[in-house]
Design a protein around this motif. Sequence first.
Motif, PDB file in Angstrom:
ATOM      1  N   VAL A 239      61.831  -9.491 101.312  1.00  0.00           N
ATOM      2  CA  VAL A 239      62.199  -8.558 100.252  1.00  0.00           C
ATOM      3  C   VAL A 239      62.582  -7.240 100.921  1.00  0.00           C
ATOM      4  CG1 VAL A 239      61.436  -7.341  98.196  1.00  0.00           C
ATOM      5  CG2 VAL A 239      60.623  -9.677  98.650  1.00  0.00           C
ATOM      6  N   PRO A 240      63.788  -6.732 100.693  1.00  0.00           N
ATOM      7  CA  PRO A 240      64.228  -5.501 101.376  1.00  0.00           C
ATOM      8  C   PRO A 240      63.395  -4.294 100.962  1.00  0.00           C
ATOM      9  CG  PRO A 240      66.091  -6.697 100.435  1.00  0.00           C
ATOM     10  CD  PRO A 240      64.857  -7.322  99.874  1.00  0.00           C
ATOM     11  N   ASP A 241      63.515  -3.240 101.741  1.00  0.00           N
ATOM     12  CA  ASP A 241      62.771  -2.006 101.472  1.00  0.00           C
ATOM     13  C   ASP A 241      63.437  -1.198 100.370  1.00  0.00           C
ATOM     14  OD1 ASP A 241      60.712  -2.430 103.255  1.00  0.00           O
ATOM     15  OD2 ASP A 241      61.776  -1.517 104.934  1.00  0.00           O
ATOM     16  N   GLU A 242      63.566  -1.787  99.201  1.00  0.00           N
ATOM     17  CA  GLU A 242      64.132  -1.133  98.023  1.00  0.00           C
ATOM     18  C   GLU A 242      63.208  -1.402  96.847  1.00  0.00           C
ATOM     19  OE1 GLU A 242      66.685   0.813  97.830  1.00  0.00           O
ATOM     20  OE2 GLU A 242      67.536   0.533  99.852  1.00  0.00           O
ATOM     21  N   VAL A 243      62.839  -0.337  96.129  1.00  0.00           N
ATOM     22  CA  VAL A 243      61.914  -0.478  95.011  1.00  0.00           C
ATOM     23  C   VAL A 243      62.451  -1.434  93.962  1.00  0.00           C
ATOM     24  CG1 VAL A 243      60.875   0.751  93.072  1.00  0.00           C
ATOM     25  CG2 VAL A 243      60.810   1.757  95.366  1.00  0.00           C
ATOM     26  N   SER A 244      63.706  -1.298  93.589  1.00  0.00           N
ATOM     27  CA  SER A 244      64.283  -2.156  92.559  1.00  0.00           C
ATOM     28  C   SER A 244      64.284  -3.622  92.988  1.00  0.00           C
ATOM     29  CB  SER A 244      65.707  -1.704  92.236  1.00  0.00           C
ATOM     30  OG  SER A 244      66.526  -1.774  93.390  1.00  0.00           O
ATOM     31  N   GLU A 245      64.514  -3.861  94.271  1.00  0.00           N
ATOM     32  CA  GLU A 245      64.535  -5.241  94.776  1.00  0.00           C
ATOM     33  C   GLU A 245      63.128  -5.844  94.744  1.00  0.00           C
ATOM     34  OE1 GLU A 245      67.154  -6.972  96.425  1.00  0.00           O
ATOM     35  OE2 GLU A 245      68.607  -5.437  97.004  1.00  0.00           O
ATOM     36  N   LEU A 246      62.134  -5.037  95.011  1.00  0.00           N
ATOM     37  CA  LEU A 246      60.766  -5.552  94.969  1.00  0.00           C
ATOM     38  C   LEU A 246      60.377  -5.936  93.547  1.00  0.00           C
ATOM     39  CD1 LEU A 246      57.745  -4.320  96.978  1.00  0.00           C
ATOM     40  CD2 LEU A 246      57.469  -4.739  94.550  1.00  0.00           C
ATOM     41  N   HIS A 247      60.689  -5.069  92.568  1.00  0.00           N
ATOM     42  CA  HIS A 247      60.389  -5.407  91.168  1.00  0.00           C
ATOM     43  C   HIS A 247      61.126  -6.672  90.752  1.00  0.00           C
ATOM     44  CE1 HIS A 247      57.960  -1.938  90.209  1.00  0.00           C
ATOM     45  NE2 HIS A 247      58.907  -1.086  90.601  1.00  0.00           N
ATOM     46  N   ALA A 248      62.375  -6.793  91.139  1.00  0.00           N
ATOM     47  CA  ALA A 248      63.165  -7.975  90.775  1.00  0.00           C
ATOM     48  C   ALA A 248      62.596  -9.236  91.408  1.00  0.00           C
ATOM     49  CB  ALA A 248      64.620  -7.769  91.202  1.00  0.00           C
ATOM     50  N   ALA A 249      62.066  -9.123  92.639  1.00  0.00           N
ATOM     51  CA  ALA A 249      61.505 -10.290  93.321  1.00  0.00           C
ATOM     52  C   ALA A 249      60.213 -10.761  92.657  1.00  0.00           C
ATOM     53  CB  ALA A 249      61.250  -9.957  94.788  1.00  0.00           C
ATOM     54  N   LEU A 250      59.427  -9.818  92.134  1.00  0.00           N
ATOM     55  CA  LEU A 250      58.161 -10.179  91.513  1.00  0.00           C
ATOM     56  C   LEU A 250      58.337 -10.815  90.137  1.00  0.00           C
ATOM     57  CD1 LEU A 250      55.952  -7.047  92.322  1.00  0.00           C
ATOM     58  CD2 LEU A 250      55.814  -9.303  93.389  1.00  0.00           C
ATOM     59  N   ALA A 251      59.318 -10.383  89.390  1.00  0.00           N
ATOM     60  CA  ALA A 251      59.449 -10.730  87.969  1.00  0.00           C
ATOM     61  C   ALA A 251      59.351 -12.225  87.664  1.00  0.00           C
ATOM     62  CB  ALA A 251      60.750 -10.152  87.419  1.00  0.00           C
ATOM     63  N   PRO A 252      60.029 -13.128  88.390  1.00  0.00           N
ATOM     64  CA  PRO A 252      59.983 -14.547  88.013  1.00  0.00           C
ATOM     65  C   PRO A 252      58.632 -15.226  88.228  1.00  0.00           C
ATOM     66  CG  PRO A 252      61.854 -14.074  89.479  1.00  0.00           C
ATOM     67  CD  PRO A 252      60.938 -12.903  89.533  1.00  0.00           C
ATOM     68  N   HIS A 253      57.712 -14.570  88.924  1.00  0.00           N
ATOM     69  CA  HIS A 253      56.477 -15.239  89.323  1.00  0.00           C
ATOM     70  C   HIS A 253      55.240 -14.746  88.569  1.00  0.00           C
ATOM     71  CE1 HIS A 253      58.758 -16.857  92.713  1.00  0.00           C
ATOM     72  NE2 HIS A 253      59.183 -15.627  92.952  1.00  0.00           N
ATOM     73  N   LEU A 254      55.388 -13.762  87.717  1.00  0.00           N
ATOM     74  CA  LEU A 254      54.222 -13.121  87.131  1.00  0.00           C
ATOM     75  C   LEU A 254      53.427 -14.045  86.220  1.00  0.00           C
ATOM     76  CD1 LEU A 254      55.743  -9.615  86.310  1.00  0.00           C
ATOM     77  CD2 LEU A 254      54.420 -10.319  88.325  1.00  0.00           C
ATOM     78  N   ALA A 255      54.096 -14.942  85.525  1.00  0.00           N
ATOM     79  CA  ALA A 255      53.406 -15.796  84.558  1.00  0.00           C
ATOM     80  C   ALA A 255      52.452 -16.782  85.220  1.00  0.00           C
ATOM     81  CB  ALA A 255      54.433 -16.561  83.716  1.00  0.00           C
ATOM     82  N   GLU A 256      52.681 -17.135  86.463  1.00  0.00           N
ATOM     83  CA  GLU A 256      51.876 -18.168  87.121  1.00  0.00           C
ATOM     84  C   GLU A 256      51.198 -17.640  88.389  1.00  0.00           C
ATOM     85  OE1 GLU A 256      54.355 -21.516  87.779  1.00  0.00           O
ATOM     86  OE2 GLU A 256      54.469 -22.045  85.650  1.00  0.00           O
ATOM     87  N   THR A 257      50.819 -16.384  88.382  1.00  0.00           N
ATOM     88  CA  THR A 257      50.202 -15.788  89.566  1.00  0.00           C
ATOM     89  C   THR A 257      48.869 -15.158  89.199  1.00  0.00           C
ATOM     90  OG1 THR A 257      52.349 -15.370  90.626  1.00  0.00           O
ATOM     91  CG2 THR A 257      50.488 -14.026  91.351  1.00  0.00           C
ATOM     92  N   ASP A 258      47.836 -15.478  89.968  1.00  0.00           N
ATOM     93  CA  ASP A 258      46.518 -14.877  89.777  1.00  0.00           C
ATOM     94  C   ASP A 258      46.331 -13.636  90.637  1.00  0.00           C
ATOM     95  OD1 ASP A 258      45.423 -16.921  87.997  1.00  0.00           O
ATOM     96  OD2 ASP A 258      45.497 -18.236  89.748  1.00  0.00           O
ATOM     97  N   LEU A 259      47.096 -13.530  91.729  1.00  0.00           N
ATOM     98  CA  LEU A 259      46.986 -12.389  92.620  1.00  0.00           C
ATOM     99  C   LEU A 259      48.296 -12.196  93.364  1.00  0.00           C
ATOM    100  CD1 LEU A 259      45.289 -10.185  94.155  1.00  0.00           C
ATOM    101  CD2 LEU A 259      44.793 -11.968  95.855  1.00  0.00           C
ATOM    102  N   ILE A 260      48.762 -10.964  93.408  1.00  0.00           N
ATOM    103  CA  ILE A 260      49.890 -10.586  94.275  1.00  0.00           C
ATOM    104  C   ILE A 260      49.284  -9.970  95.530  1.00  0.00           C
ATOM    105  CG2 ILE A 260      51.913  -9.116  94.537  1.00  0.00           C
ATOM    106  CD1 ILE A 260      52.162  -9.183  91.443  1.00  0.00           C
ATOM    107  N   LEU A 261      49.657 -10.522  96.681  1.00  0.00           N
ATOM    108  CA  LEU A 261      49.111 -10.068  97.958  1.00  0.00           C
ATOM    109  C   LEU A 261      50.267  -9.623  98.843  1.00  0.00           C
ATOM    110  CD1 LEU A 261      46.540  -9.837  99.733  1.00  0.00           C
ATOM    111  CD2 LEU A 261      47.034 -12.152 100.558  1.00  0.00           C
TER     112      LEU A 261
END
Length: 419
Positions: A239-261
Motif C-alpha cells: 500500500v503506497p504512502d498515501e492516506v487515500s490509498e490506505l483507506h481505499a485498501a482497507l475498505a473491502p476487508h472491513l466486514a470480515e476482519t477482527d483486527l487490522i494489524l
Amino acid sequence: MSDDRGVGHTTDTSTLLPVDEYRERISNLLAATRERHCPLDECLGLALAEDVTAPIPLPPFDNSAMDGYAVRAADVAGADSRHPVTLPVTADIPAGRVEIPPLEPGTAHRIMTGARLPPGAEAAVPVELTDGGTERVTVHRAVPEGSNLRRAGEDVTVGQVVLERGQTLGAAQLGLAAAVGNAELPIRRPPRVLVLSTGSELVEPGTELLPGQIYESNGTMLAAAVRQCGGEARLLRFVPDEVSELHAALAPHLAETDLILTSGGVSAGAYEVVKDALAGSGVRFDKVAIQPGMPQGSGHYEAAGYRVPVVTLPGNPVSSIVSFEVFVRPALRRAGGHRETRRPHRRVTLTETLRSPSGKRQYRRGSFDPEADAVTTSGGAGSHLLSGMAAADCLLELPEESTEVAAGSTVDIWLLSEN
C-alpha cells in the motif's frame, strides 16, 4: 524515528505507558470470537469452546494387549520350559471380530492385539511363549490371571471430561476426541487479521531491487506470527504512502476482519502514513516503556459503518515482531478462546552482563541452553538486526528498574519454540 537505535539512546520515560497497562489495553480491544462446530480435520491449533466428555469407556471392551492365545489361567498354571502345556485351539479372534465364541475350559483361542477378549478367558499368552500352533498350541510359560489384557475403561471412564474448554487442540487431543466418538468439536473461530504492509519503498521478494528499495518482510513475518498463534491472516501488501490509498485498501476487508494489524508509519517522521490516516479515525498513538518498540498505536478504525480494532506496530523488523509477541499474541490467543495466552516463561541464568535503559522494559533475543539452564544473547540490541531474531529461540525480559544485569544473574525468558 523510534527509540530503537540502541541501549544508549535516552528518552524521557515519565510520559511512557507501562508495558502491562498497554498489553491490557490491546487485550481488551478484541472480543471473543464466536463458537462453532468444526470437523476434526479442521480443528488443529484451535481452542476448544466447551468441555468434551466421554460417552463410552476407553478401551470400550476388555481386549488383548498382545498377539497370542486367550486362555484360562488355571489351564496353563503349571507350564514351563520343561513341562509345557498343550491346548486345542478352538477359535481365531482377529481384531474387529464382533461375534466372539466363549472360551471353554481346557482350550485356547488364538487372538490378535486389540481383539475382544472371549467370555471365560482370564489372560493372554504372548505368541513368543508358545510354538505358534493353529490347531493345537504348546505353551512354555505360565501366565497369571489378568496378564496382557487391556481392561474396559482403564484409560477413560464414561462421563469423564477428556478435553477441557480453552485447551489448544493438537494431534493427541484430536486423536482422543476421535477415540471417544466425536466427528466434530465445538471450537472458537480463529480471529481474522488483516496484516497491512505500507511503504512506497517496498517491493516483492524475488524481484530486482532498485536504488532506495527494500524487500517487504514485515508483512510476511507478521502474517506467519498470526497463523502460528491460531489466527487467520490475510496479507495486504504494497500500500503506497498515501492516506487515500490506505483507506481505499482497507475498505473491502472491513466486514470480515477482527483486527487490522499494521507495521511502520507510526513515528514522528514526515511520511508516517499509518498515523496520518488513522489518527482521525479512532486510533490513539502512544509511546510505551518498552525497547525495542516504543511507538505504538491502538484503537478502532471507524469507516463505512464498521468499527474494527486496530493495532499499529513500529516498522523496524525486530521492534515489530517483539511488539507482536508482547502485545498482540496474547490478545489473539484470548480472543480465540485459548487457555494459555502467553509464551511459557522460565527463570534461568544469564551468561553475560547486559545493559538496559532505565525506565523501559527491554527484550533481547536469546539462545537457551536447557542443559545448563542458561541463556546467551543472540545478535545485538539493534531493532533492525533481524538475523539475530531468526536465530533466537527465546526472548530475555529485563525489567524497567534494571540498568545493568550482571552475568550469573537470574532472568526471565520467554520460550518462542513452545505454545
